[in-house]
Design an enzyme around this catalytic site. Sequence first.
Site, mmCIF file in Angstrom:
data_model
loop_
_atom_site.group_PDB
_atom_site.id
_atom_site.type_symbol
_atom_site.label_atom_id
_atom_site.label_comp_id
_atom_site.label_asym_id
_atom_site.label_seq_id
_atom_site.Cartn_x
_atom_site.Cartn_y
_atom_site.Cartn_z
ATOM 1 N N LYS A 109 0.890 -1.160 -0.132
ATOM 2 C CA LYS A 109 0.083 -0.088 -0.193
ATOM 3 C C LYS A 109 0.898 1.158 0.046
ATOM 4 O O LYS A 109 1.984 1.137 0.583
ATOM 5 C CB LYS A 109 -0.789 0.234 1.425
HETATM 6 N N1 GLU Z 1 -7.203 -0.347 -3.303
HETATM 7 C C1 GLU Z 1 -8.038 -1.328 -3.573
HETATM 8 C C2 GLU Z 1 -8.256 -2.298 -2.421
HETATM 9 O O1 GLU Z 1 -7.632 -1.944 -1.210
HETATM 10 C C3 GLU Z 1 -7.608 -1.978 -4.780
HETATM 11 C C4 GLU Z 1 -6.336 -2.434 -4.649
HETATM 12 C C5 GLU Z 1 -5.609 -2.787 -6.168
HETATM 13 O O2 GLU Z 1 -6.442 -3.048 -7.022
HETATM 14 O O3 GLU Z 1 -4.437 -3.100 -6.224
HETATM 15 O O4 GLU Z 1 -8.454 -3.487 -2.461
#
Ligand code: GLU
Length: 419
Positions: A109
């Site tokens: 993240k």
């Molecule tokens: N931000 C989204 C999540 O928390 C998508 C992450 C992604 O598509 O890599 O799942």
Amino acid sequence: MSEKISVNSAWQTALTQLDNVSMTMMLSEDVHQLLRNFERILTVSIPVRMDNGSLRVFNGFRVQHNSARGPYKGGVRYHPDLTLDDLKALAMEMTWKCSLVGVPFGGAKGGIICNPKVLSKGELERLTRRFTYAIMPIIGIEKDILAPDVNTNEQIMAWMMDTYSMNNGYCTPGIVTGKPVNIGGSLGRTDATGLGITFSIASAIKSKKINFKGLKVAIQGYGNVGSTVGKLLSEMGSKIVAVSSSKGGVFNPKGLNHIALMKHYKEHGSFDNFPRAESITNEALLELPCDVLVPAAMGNQITKENADKIKAKMVVEGANGPTTLEADHILNERKIPVVPDILANAGGVIVSYFEWVQDVQCYFWCEHEVNAKLKNLLDRSYEEVFRLSQERKVNLRTAAMILAVKKVADAISVRGLYP
Ligand code: GLU
């Protein structure tokens, strides 16, 4: 099973969840220790020339939790209250999410401490491009793939893709997912998280022998994710009894019209004075009588202060980490089922994986194919979680965590320790 209850931060929650599940699974202490730690955390400073000529330095991060099952994957969020601890919790959660639904990625993240709502488009672009450049040494198509999250969107993904491609010397669409379709984005990605939540609600109500018609649903956060759920459920005859934005929300036990809600929000920037509805706060929304409560905004919304007052028959977690550990315990005692975030909102990363596959192959699928594959993966995952929860007599979150952690632990064990 007796659970350790810990203090109220997303990171403490994530760690305690891992500790609890490791104990339940009798995970080896070596693997447990590895999973409590991070493979890499990068902190960057991001100098940006503001429109008024001044220079402002922002702080950004990319947190890479675990890559035992594949390249790191996860979104980038822009938020003024963002902390490194939040990102650690969210990165760890991505490891579990990808593992649970069988997407061959690890967890990461990223984020920037900023309030994108007060930045001009030019400032936002310069911030995004400089951040992407700063984290370039640790990202890559087969290393770490970026995606949208809170306050980031298709346009921001396009700038990230362009910055990476320019520095790399050739066009590299697979470095980010959730980008516009005309530069290698996948059909169906924008609605994927909301569609996935709807599939999860379908599975959850099926196991309780209820159907969509007349189902009363309250949705906290009516942005991209929440409003897609509202739209899809309205089309199937459910009643959206309450919705909200960060500024507050509205309630009507007879149901709110999705199209009128969207129009009103577009015109006024809030749900204030929405006709034939009572104004409510975000906190009050959580305590309304309804069949399904979908927290689809920020983390830590259902807490020990309000978990006792929740009247929904079930909670389906659209946001990441909306329920604190204490609240989870209370809901469990009250026998209110909670479909956990790593299952309920996994639609986003599943279609991100499909997007990456299409980019790498330079071969694109129609929307029907994307959605059918998404449904297949999510239905199967729900079934596995539900079955294990029945077998082991544990709640859905514990079952999901057992399945997710086991696959990561197995990958670590079979790969062995380098050197
Ligand atoms: N931000 C989204 C999540 O928390 C998508 C992450 C992604 O598509 O890599 O799942």
